[in-house]
Write an enzyme that holds these catalytic residues in place. Structure first.
Site, PDB file in Angstrom:
ATOM      1  N   SER A 103       0.815  -1.211   0.000  1.00  0.00           N
ATOM      2  CA  SER A 103       0.000   0.000   0.000  1.00  0.00           C
ATOM      3  C   SER A 103       0.855   1.270   0.000  1.00  0.00           C
ATOM      4  CB  SER A 103      -0.953  -0.050   1.192  1.00  0.00           C
ATOM      5  OG  SER A 103      -1.918   0.942   1.136  1.00  0.00           O
ATOM      6  N   ASP A 242      -2.444   6.252  -3.484  1.00  0.00           N
ATOM      7  CA  ASP A 242      -1.310   5.601  -2.838  1.00  0.00           C
ATOM      8  C   ASP A 242      -0.796   4.474  -3.731  1.00  0.00           C
ATOM      9  OD1 ASP A 242      -3.330   3.741  -2.442  1.00  0.00           O
ATOM     10  OD2 ASP A 242      -2.643   3.156  -0.462  1.00  0.00           O
ATOM     11  N   ASP A 244      -1.086   1.275  -4.012  1.00  0.00           N
ATOM     12  CA  ASP A 244      -1.954   0.262  -4.621  1.00  0.00           C
ATOM     13  C   ASP A 244      -3.313   0.824  -5.006  1.00  0.00           C
ATOM     14  OD1 ASP A 244      -2.913   0.525  -2.022  1.00  0.00           O
ATOM     15  OD2 ASP A 244      -3.429  -1.595  -1.833  1.00  0.00           O
ATOM     16  N   ASP A 246      -5.849   2.077  -3.420  1.00  0.00           N
ATOM     17  CA  ASP A 246      -7.102   1.854  -2.692  1.00  0.00           C
ATOM     18  C   ASP A 246      -7.428   3.018  -1.765  1.00  0.00           C
ATOM     19  OD1 ASP A 246      -5.240   1.410  -0.689  1.00  0.00           O
ATOM     20  OD2 ASP A 246      -6.085  -0.504  -0.036  1.00  0.00           O
TER      21      ASP A 246
END
Length: 448
Positions: A103, A242, A244, A246
């Protein structure tokens, strides 16, 4: 059944260091494969996505080896956002989805997240069962039943087309100039493509991943880069994702940042007015600002709080039949559209509000006045228990007494890093500073 390997968002750590080693990933893949493939058939499939970290290659190959060794067939998506894995797990009728990502963490970290066949993250109980299987002997498939692995070339395209459908059908972004910072991460191709195809003039930032620059001075945890680009290019707004994709931070035309609380406030108010907000409530975590709660109460809406972690937000949403939730950190969960936080789709919802109201981003990013909030992190070493220290407990009790009736205090361990997070809210700035500062100092002494 306990979970020691899994944290609040899968398994995470420094790459090539336990538990983020190829050996653990191989066994984790085998354990998950054995847990899902219980009938001996070979038709079971797993989709695996990843972000742009160098260690993703190692973990992808190790997971694939473990999964195929138990008879699971693996579909490799390559670099895609985490929400794309949730979407494609369900869309492609897979039994399991896996995202390899840490992340917002630095490039030297990595992680492994699991999704069930419904596209939602696995429950704590299921993760505990997989962890228990990992600790024992894993029964492998017979040679003729070993699984196959293949690359899926159209996975990203499927997600791009789906993301576009979440934008109002009659809406277009023509005439809007949008900065999108992809953090040199998983959305570096998808996000600019979606925005451009919807008609926007796109200024892409953080779209040159090299394996080691993910989240490096860019993305949702470093919004300065996007803010500078918005001002320099005279953009109408910015979307900062960010690693990833999400989570998201939204920026107005001046570079002012709206965090997850402000975005959720905007969406909740708009959805409630349109009759779309299910249950008359927004689900957020204990970290969300008291100002958000007051904003909702003023509109006859409720704020339902959960433990920190978007997985717990989603669990409460599903239990109560709610369709909007998220975290101050920028996870925005809209179960009408996605099974997990989706920064790009949240950005599209903000753009829809701009297009439909005709208002600039600056009129939308500040929905309520925040109650002064202070958050500080204290790092500790493995094996230490600073929260058990007598002096720390004494200082915390004194702060709780001082804040009673004037604010609130929250102290918790991070589920992904060896950190203790100390957060307080209070209208009295001096009291806020004393309370947090005293606790942090005590924790640092205990962790020295």
């Amino acid at each position: 059944m306990t979970r020691n390997l899994f944290g609040t968002d899968g398994v995470r750590g420094t790459a090539n260091t336990y538990p983020m080693t190829a050996e653990v990933a191989l066994r984790l893949g085998a354990a998950a494969g054995r847990w899902f493939r219980t009938d001996g058939r070979n038709g079971h499939r797993v989709v695996i996505g990843k972000d742009t970290r160098l260690s993703g290659y190692m973990l992808e190959n190790a997971l694939t080896a473990g999964l195929t060794s138990t008879g699971m067939n693996v579909l490799l998506l390559g670099p895609v956002p985490t929400p794309a894995v949730g979407f494609l797990t369900r869309s492609m009728r897979a039994d399991l989805g896996i995202m390899i990502s840490a992340s917002h963490n630095p490039a030297h970290d990595n992680g492994i997240k699991f999704f069930g066949p419904d596209g939602f993250k696995l429950s704590d109980d299921v993760e505990a069962e997989i962890e228990a299987a990992l600790a024992g002997e894993i029964r492998l498939a017979q040679p003729q039943n070993i699984g196959r692995a293949r690359r899926i070339d159209d996975g990203l395209g499927r997600y791009v087309e789906y993301a576009k459908t979440t934008f109002p059908h009659r809406g277009r972004l023509t005439g809007l100039k949008v900065v999108v910072d992809c953090a040199n991460g998983a959305a570096y191709r998808a996000a600019p493509e979606v925005l451009w195809e919807l008609g926007a003039e796109v200024i892409p930032v953080g779209v040159s991943p090299n394996g080691t620059n993910i989240n490096d001075r860019c993305g949702s945890t470093y919004t300065q880069t996007a803010a500078e680009a918005v001002v320099a290019h005279g953009a109408d707004m910015g979307i900062s994702l960010d690693g990833d994709a999400d989570r998201v931070m939204i920026l107005d035309e001046t570079g002012q940042v709206a965090d997850g609380d402000q975005i959720m406030a905007l969406l909740a108010a708009r959805w409630a007015e349109a009759g779309r907000l299910k249950g008359g409530a927004l689900v957020a975590t204990v970290m969300s600002n008291l100002g958000l709660e007051r904003f909702l109460q003023g509109r006859g809406l409720r704020l339902e709080r959960t433990a920190v972690g978007d997985r717990y937000v989603v669990e409460r949403m599903r239990e109560g039949g709610f369709n909007l939730g998220g975290e101050q950190s920028g996870h925005i969960v809209m179960t009408d559209h996605a099974t997990t936080g989706d920064g790009l789709i949240a950005g599209l919802q903000f753009l829809a509000a701009m297009a439909e109201t005709g208002q600039p981003a600056s009129a939308l990013v500040r929905q309520f006045e925040t109650v002064p909030q202070m958050l500080k992190n204290v790092r500790y070493q493995a094996g230490q228990q600073p929260l058990a220290d007598a002096e720390v407990r004494k200082v915390i009790a004194e702060a709780e007494t001082a804040l009673q009736g004037q604010g609130r205090l929250l102290i918790r361990k991070s589920g992904t890093e060896p950190l203790i997070r100390v957060m307080a809210e209070c209208e009295d700035a001096a009291l806020l500073e004393r309370s947090v500062g005293g606790i942090v100092a005590a924790l640092e002494r205990a962790a020295a």
